[in-house]
Design a protein around this motif. Structure first.
Motif, short mmCIF file in Angstrom:
data_model
loop_
_atom_site.label_atom_id
_atom_site.label_comp_id
_atom_site.label_asym_id
_atom_site.label_seq_id
_atom_site.Cartn_x
_atom_site.Cartn_y
_atom_site.Cartn_z
N TYR A 82 0.87 -1.18 0.00
CA TYR A 82 0.00 0.00 0.00
C TYR A 82 0.90 1.22 0.00
CZ TYR A 82 1.14 -0.58 4.96
OH TYR A 82 1.81 -0.78 6.14
N ASP A 83 0.41 2.33 -0.50
CA ASP A 83 1.22 3.54 -0.54
C ASP A 83 1.74 3.86 0.85
OD1 ASP A 83 0.91 4.01 -3.26
OD2 ASP A 83 -0.91 5.20 -3.01
N ILE A 115 2.20 1.20 -6.84
CA ILE A 115 2.26 1.46 -5.40
C ILE A 115 3.57 2.19 -5.12
CG2 ILE A 115 2.23 0.45 -3.08
CD1 ILE A 115 -0.31 -0.10 -4.61
N THR A 116 3.52 3.22 -4.29
CA THR A 116 4.71 3.99 -3.96
C THR A 116 5.06 3.81 -2.49
OG1 THR A 116 4.11 5.65 -5.62
CG2 THR A 116 5.80 6.27 -4.02
N SER A 117 6.25 3.30 -2.24
CA SER A 117 6.67 3.06 -0.86
C SER A 117 7.04 4.36 -0.16
CB SER A 117 7.88 2.11 -0.84
OG SER A 117 9.06 2.81 -1.21
N SER A 118 7.35 4.26 1.14
CA SER A 118 7.75 5.44 1.91
C SER A 118 9.04 6.04 1.37
CB SER A 118 7.92 5.08 3.39
OG SER A 118 8.96 4.12 3.53
N LYS A 120 9.68 6.27 -1.75
CA LYS A 120 9.34 6.73 -3.11
C LYS A 120 9.74 5.73 -4.18
CE LYS A 120 7.91 10.41 -1.08
NZ LYS A 120 6.46 10.46 -0.74
N LYS A 122 8.63 3.04 -6.66
CA LYS A 122 7.37 2.71 -7.32
C LYS A 122 7.38 1.25 -7.78
CE LYS A 122 6.45 7.44 -8.84
NZ LYS A 122 5.37 7.63 -7.86
N GLU A 146 0.35 5.99 6.74
CA GLU A 146 -0.52 5.20 5.87
C GLU A 146 -0.92 3.87 6.52
OE1 GLU A 146 1.93 7.96 3.35
OE2 GLU A 146 2.32 6.56 5.02
#
Length: 292
Positions: A82-83, A115-118, A120, A122, A146
């Motif tokens: 999840y983002d 989805i973009t992780s903490s 950044k 992708k 999040e």
């Protein structure tokens, strides 16, 4: 003054006693590991293989020596993304579990897409939660804001409960335990999570916090913060496929942590650092908690 000095001496002695106890526990674990290692992978007559015998084996012969019958069959592993998830929370376990053959691994988003992780990073995922009806193992990584928001996402929590009904292993890394807790599956269970207000955060979901690197209560496996997910994943492989296979993976990853300093837990970090980090976390969540 004498009384204060006496109290100080007692505290120092207690600290030394606790330190000795911790060192003794580490020593006992190491000694137990040595015994286990000495009793593994022996010849039929119970003696160890010599280096010459090992070097002379073909690949197939060595595989037969090392083969251990799996204790379970895992066909599908799903990692929920999840983002805002912490990259290592998901990628650390994936790097370990990816070596479990021929198990299918699926990266699953709230919906299909990017989805973009903490950090950044992708990641394109081919599955959304609506596409997945069953998994043998569900892994939920943590994050921060999040992750907290995900604990309020009733549709996501309902999906987790559905998957959990048939899963063989339901797993979380770091604050991913918040999401499992919010889904109601940790109620009455022992669990661990990221150190930030760990006992408080698990207690509100009916779980008992255990201050360990990773732990399991039945099919529920939880790990402490971020990097602990690697330890937990290796332990899972050890349980499912055996120690030899788990050691293969650890050696392949050259997983031999030797940090330049000890500060990876509040018990070891400088008090100034740990207090300020806790305040940072409190401040980061405050706007979202204030809305409740």
């Amino acid at each position: 003054m004498k009384r204060i000095l006496s109290i100080a001496i007692i505290l120092v002695l207690l600290a030394c006693k606790n330190e000795r106890t911790e060192k003794q526990v580490v020593k006992e674990v190491q000694e137990e590991e040595e015994v286990v290692k000495a009793e593994r992978n022996l010849k039929p007559d119970g003696t160890p293989y010599s280096d010459k015998e090992l070097d002379g084996m073909s690949h197939d012969e060595s595989m037969m020596v090392l083969y251990e019958a799996p204790k379970d069959t895992i066909q599908t592993i799903g990692i929920l993304l999840y983002d805002g998830f912490f990259t290592m929370d998901a990628m650390g376990p994936l790097s370990v579990l990816n070596s479990m053959y021929p198990t299918e691994k699926r990266l699953i988003g709230r919906k299909r897409g990017t989805i973009t992780s903490s950090d950044k990073v992708k990641i394109e995922v081919d599955y959304g939660i609506d596409d997945i009806e069953q998994l043998d193992m569900l892994v939920i990584p943590g994050g921060f804001v999040e992750t907290y928001q995900a604990t309020k996402d009733e549709e996501l929590l309902a999906w987790i409960r559905k998957i959990d009904k048939k899963s063989k292993y339901t797993v979380s890394v770091c604050t991913g335990a918040w999401i499992l807790g919010a889904a109601g599956v940790l109620d009455g269970k022992e669990a661990t999570t990221h150190w930030y207000r760990a006992e408080e955060n698990l207690a509100k979901y009916g779980a008992t916090f255990v201050k360990k690197r990773y732990t399991n209560d039945g099919k529920y496996w939880t790990s402490a913060g971020v990097s602990a997910g690697i330890d937990m994943s290796l332990a899972l492989v050890d349980q499912i496929l055996g120690r030899n296979y788990a050691e293969f993976i650890a050696l392949n990853l050259e997983y031999d942590p030797q940090p330049p300093f000890e500060s990876g837990h509040p018990d070891k970090a400088d008090r100034v650092v740990s207090v300020m980090m806790e305040k940072m976390f409190d401040e980061g969540l405050k706007p979202y908690k204030d809305k409740e």
